[in-house]
Design a protein around this motif. Structure first.
Motif, mmCIF file in Angstrom:
data_model
loop_
_atom_site.group_PDB
_atom_site.id
_atom_site.type_symbol
_atom_site.label_atom_id
_atom_site.label_comp_id
_atom_site.label_asym_id
_atom_site.label_seq_id
_atom_site.Cartn_x
_atom_site.Cartn_y
_atom_site.Cartn_z
ATOM 1 N N GLU A 119 61.470 8.047 100.042
ATOM 2 C CA GLU A 119 62.619 7.896 99.154
ATOM 3 C C GLU A 119 63.263 9.268 98.943
ATOM 4 O OE1 GLU A 119 63.557 5.717 94.869
ATOM 5 O OE2 GLU A 119 61.497 6.243 95.376
ATOM 6 N N ILE A 120 64.553 9.246 98.652
ATOM 7 C CA ILE A 120 65.302 10.458 98.334
ATOM 8 C C ILE A 120 66.245 10.111 97.187
ATOM 9 C CG2 ILE A 120 67.097 9.985 100.067
ATOM 10 C CD1 ILE A 120 67.215 13.052 100.566
ATOM 11 N N CYS A 121 66.555 11.074 96.345
ATOM 12 C CA CYS A 121 67.425 10.787 95.211
ATOM 13 C C CYS A 121 68.435 11.912 95.008
ATOM 14 C CB CYS A 121 66.610 10.543 93.950
ATOM 15 S SG CYS A 121 65.660 11.965 93.400
ATOM 16 N N LEU A 122 69.387 11.641 94.104
ATOM 17 C CA LEU A 122 70.421 12.618 93.779
ATOM 18 C C LEU A 122 71.088 12.220 92.473
ATOM 19 C CD1 LEU A 122 73.312 11.026 94.455
ATOM 20 C CD2 LEU A 122 72.631 11.548 96.774
ATOM 21 N N GLY A 123 71.826 13.139 91.901
ATOM 22 C CA GLY A 123 72.674 12.854 90.750
ATOM 23 C C GLY A 123 74.106 13.155 91.158
ATOM 24 N N VAL A 124 75.034 12.315 90.737
ATOM 25 C CA VAL A 124 76.437 12.519 91.099
ATOM 26 C C VAL A 124 77.287 12.482 89.840
ATOM 27 C CG1 VAL A 124 76.897 10.071 91.599
ATOM 28 C CG2 VAL A 124 78.287 11.836 92.703
ATOM 29 N N GLY A 125 78.271 13.364 89.795
ATOM 30 C CA GLY A 125 79.201 13.406 88.672
ATOM 31 C C GLY A 125 80.070 12.164 88.632
ATOM 32 N N LEU A 126 80.690 11.947 87.476
ATOM 33 C CA LEU A 126 81.431 10.707 87.282
ATOM 34 C C LEU A 126 82.940 10.864 87.215
ATOM 35 C CD1 LEU A 126 79.015 8.969 84.759
ATOM 36 C CD2 LEU A 126 79.253 8.589 87.212
ATOM 37 N N TYR A 127 83.469 12.081 87.198
ATOM 38 C CA TYR A 127 84.927 12.194 87.136
ATOM 39 C C TYR A 127 85.533 12.204 88.536
ATOM 40 C CZ TYR A 127 84.350 17.360 87.450
ATOM 41 O OH TYR A 127 84.022 18.635 87.825
ATOM 42 N N THR A 128 86.840 12.160 88.592
ATOM 43 C CA THR A 128 87.595 11.928 89.817
ATOM 44 C C THR A 128 87.212 12.846 90.974
ATOM 45 O OG1 THR A 128 89.439 11.211 88.462
ATOM 46 C CG2 THR A 128 89.941 11.716 90.742
ATOM 47 N N SER A 129 86.949 14.099 90.707
ATOM 48 C CA SER A 129 86.622 15.029 91.784
ATOM 49 C C SER A 129 85.355 14.635 92.532
ATOM 50 C CB SER A 129 86.478 16.452 91.243
ATOM 51 O OG SER A 129 87.719 16.911 90.773
ATOM 52 N N TYR A 130 84.513 13.827 91.921
ATOM 53 C CA TYR A 130 83.293 13.354 92.572
ATOM 54 C C TYR A 130 83.491 12.035 93.311
ATOM 55 C CZ TYR A 130 80.561 16.899 90.114
ATOM 56 O OH TYR A 130 80.051 18.087 89.664
ATOM 57 N N GLY A 131 84.700 11.497 93.306
ATOM 58 C CA GLY A 131 84.961 10.198 93.920
ATOM 59 C C GLY A 131 84.556 10.110 95.376
ATOM 60 N N GLY A 146 69.345 2.740 87.662
ATOM 61 C CA GLY A 146 69.250 1.851 86.513
ATOM 62 C C GLY A 146 69.016 2.542 85.185
ATOM 63 N N SER A 147 68.961 3.871 85.188
ATOM 64 C CA SER A 147 68.708 4.586 83.927
ATOM 65 C C SER A 147 69.993 4.920 83.171
ATOM 66 C CB SER A 147 67.898 5.864 84.183
ATOM 67 O OG SER A 147 68.647 6.804 84.940
ATOM 68 N N GLY A 148 71.132 4.509 83.698
ATOM 69 C CA GLY A 148 72.400 4.775 83.020
ATOM 70 C C GLY A 148 72.867 6.200 83.217
ATOM 71 N N CYS A 149 73.786 6.629 82.374
ATOM 72 C CA CYS A 149 74.341 7.977 82.467
ATOM 73 C C CYS A 149 73.408 9.003 81.835
ATOM 74 C CB CYS A 149 75.689 8.043 81.753
ATOM 75 S SG CYS A 149 76.971 7.104 82.575
ATOM 76 N N TRP A 150 73.450 10.175 82.399
ATOM 77 C CA TRP A 150 72.699 11.322 81.872
ATOM 78 C C TRP A 150 73.702 12.399 81.515
ATOM 79 C CZ3 TRP A 150 67.202 12.324 82.093
ATOM 80 C CH2 TRP A 150 66.453 11.192 82.418
ATOM 81 N N TYR A 151 73.418 13.128 80.442
ATOM 82 C CA TYR A 151 74.296 14.219 80.026
ATOM 83 C C TYR A 151 73.453 15.419 79.640
ATOM 84 C CZ TYR A 151 78.214 16.714 78.010
ATOM 85 O OH TYR A 151 79.178 17.664 77.757
ATOM 86 N N LYS A 152 73.754 16.537 80.267
ATOM 87 C CA LYS A 152 73.012 17.783 80.052
ATOM 88 C C LYS A 152 71.502 17.565 80.220
ATOM 89 C CE LYS A 152 76.510 20.059 77.285
ATOM 90 N NZ LYS A 152 76.927 21.098 78.191
ATOM 91 N N ASN A 153 71.149 16.887 81.307
ATOM 92 C CA ASN A 153 69.758 16.629 81.703
ATOM 93 C C ASN A 153 68.986 15.732 80.745
ATOM 94 O OD1 ASN A 153 69.788 18.114 84.147
ATOM 95 N ND2 ASN A 153 69.725 19.990 82.942
ATOM 96 N N LYS A 154 69.688 14.934 79.956
ATOM 97 C CA LYS A 154 69.033 13.973 79.067
ATOM 98 C C LYS A 154 69.706 12.616 79.233
ATOM 99 C CE LYS A 154 67.578 17.331 75.725
ATOM 100 N NZ LYS A 154 67.863 18.028 74.528
ATOM 101 N N ILE A 169 76.270 12.668 84.629
ATOM 102 C CA ILE A 169 75.916 12.219 85.972
ATOM 103 C C ILE A 169 75.226 10.860 85.969
ATOM 104 C CG2 ILE A 169 75.744 14.557 86.911
ATOM 105 C CD1 ILE A 169 72.744 14.315 86.756
ATOM 106 N N LEU A 170 75.233 10.266 87.137
ATOM 107 C CA LEU A 170 74.542 9.013 87.412
ATOM 108 C C LEU A 170 73.527 9.314 88.519
ATOM 109 C CD1 LEU A 170 74.517 5.869 86.987
ATOM 110 C CD2 LEU A 170 76.063 5.762 88.963
ATOM 111 N N TYR A 171 72.278 8.914 88.308
ATOM 112 C CA TYR A 171 71.254 9.131 89.323
ATOM 113 C C TYR A 171 71.202 7.946 90.275
ATOM 114 C CZ TYR A 171 69.517 13.393 87.286
ATOM 115 O OH TYR A 171 69.416 14.678 86.851
ATOM 116 N N MET A 172 70.987 8.269 91.548
ATOM 117 C CA MET A 172 70.928 7.266 92.599
ATOM 118 C C MET A 172 69.757 7.595 93.522
ATOM 119 S SD MET A 172 74.992 7.274 93.578
ATOM 120 C CE MET A 172 75.118 5.583 94.140
ATOM 121 N N SER A 173 69.267 6.584 94.219
ATOM 122 C CA SER A 173 68.195 6.824 95.184
ATOM 123 C C SER A 173 68.409 5.962 96.420
ATOM 124 C CB SER A 173 66.824 6.525 94.567
ATOM 125 O OG SER A 173 66.697 5.147 94.310
#
Length: 179
Positions: A119-131, A146-154, A169-173
């Motif tokens: 498995e591999i994972c990542l976090g991606v930003g949610l504003y337009t520049s990350y589209g 499935g953990s929802g949004c994270w803000y400042k590592n929480k 960010i939103l985490y994905m795997s």
């Protein structure tokens, strides 16, 4: 790894010490991203030397065009301390985008991750520049964890205020399947 696209070639390799000022100039000065400093890339290089981070650099027609880093065990976020390789800090210079460079970096880093994990994972930003990044990740088979949004590592509780900045960010795997 080398791919040829028409006349131009994409070459992906480990970061070298000599890349530090080139990366800082290309991303920090020319692209205007203040956080892409020589100190940041020196830290990445040192962490690579210590085995704490893998740093891949993409060359397009012998010019640095992008980079991507992989943490073997991230200590923050949704996948903290789970020994799942985490893509962190992935960028392709604007003038080199839409030429397969991001795909080449992702192909190579997924192959690296597959050596130690399924498995591999990542976090991606949610504003337009990350589209663009969001679309690439979904097309490559990454799904939200499935953990929802994270803000400042929480993990961000419902109805809590936040800013739509680089820290939201939103985490994905993705499962790395045998081919």
């Amino acid at each position: 790894m080398m791919q040829s696209l028409g006349r131009m070639e994409i070459h992906v390799r480990d970061m070298e010490f000599e890349d530090i000022p080139v990366l800082a100039e290309a991303f920090g000065i020319n692209q205007g991203w203040a956080d892409k400093t020589p100190e940041l890339f020196t830290r990445y290089f040192n962490e690579q030397s210590e085995g704490k981070r893998q740093v891949l650099v993409a060359l397009y027609d012998n010019h640095i065009a992008g980079y991507l880093t992989l943490l073997p065990n991230d200590t923050q976020g949704a996948f903290a301390n789970k020994n799942i390789p985490t893509i962190c800090d992935f960028n392709v210079l604007a003038k080199f985008q839409r030429r397969g460079i991001g795909t080449a970096l992702m192909d190579e880093i997924e192959a690296v991750a597959k050596q130690t994990s399924d498995e591999i994972c990542l976090g991606v930003g949610l504003y337009t520049s990350y589209g663009t990044a969001q679309r690439i990740y979904v097309k490559r088979g990454y799904i939200p964890d499935g953990s929802g949004c994270w803000y400042k590592n929480k993990n961000l509780p419902p109805y809590q205020p936040c800013l739509n900045d680089d820290d939201l960010i939103l985490y994905m795997s993705k499962k790395l399947l045998e081919v």
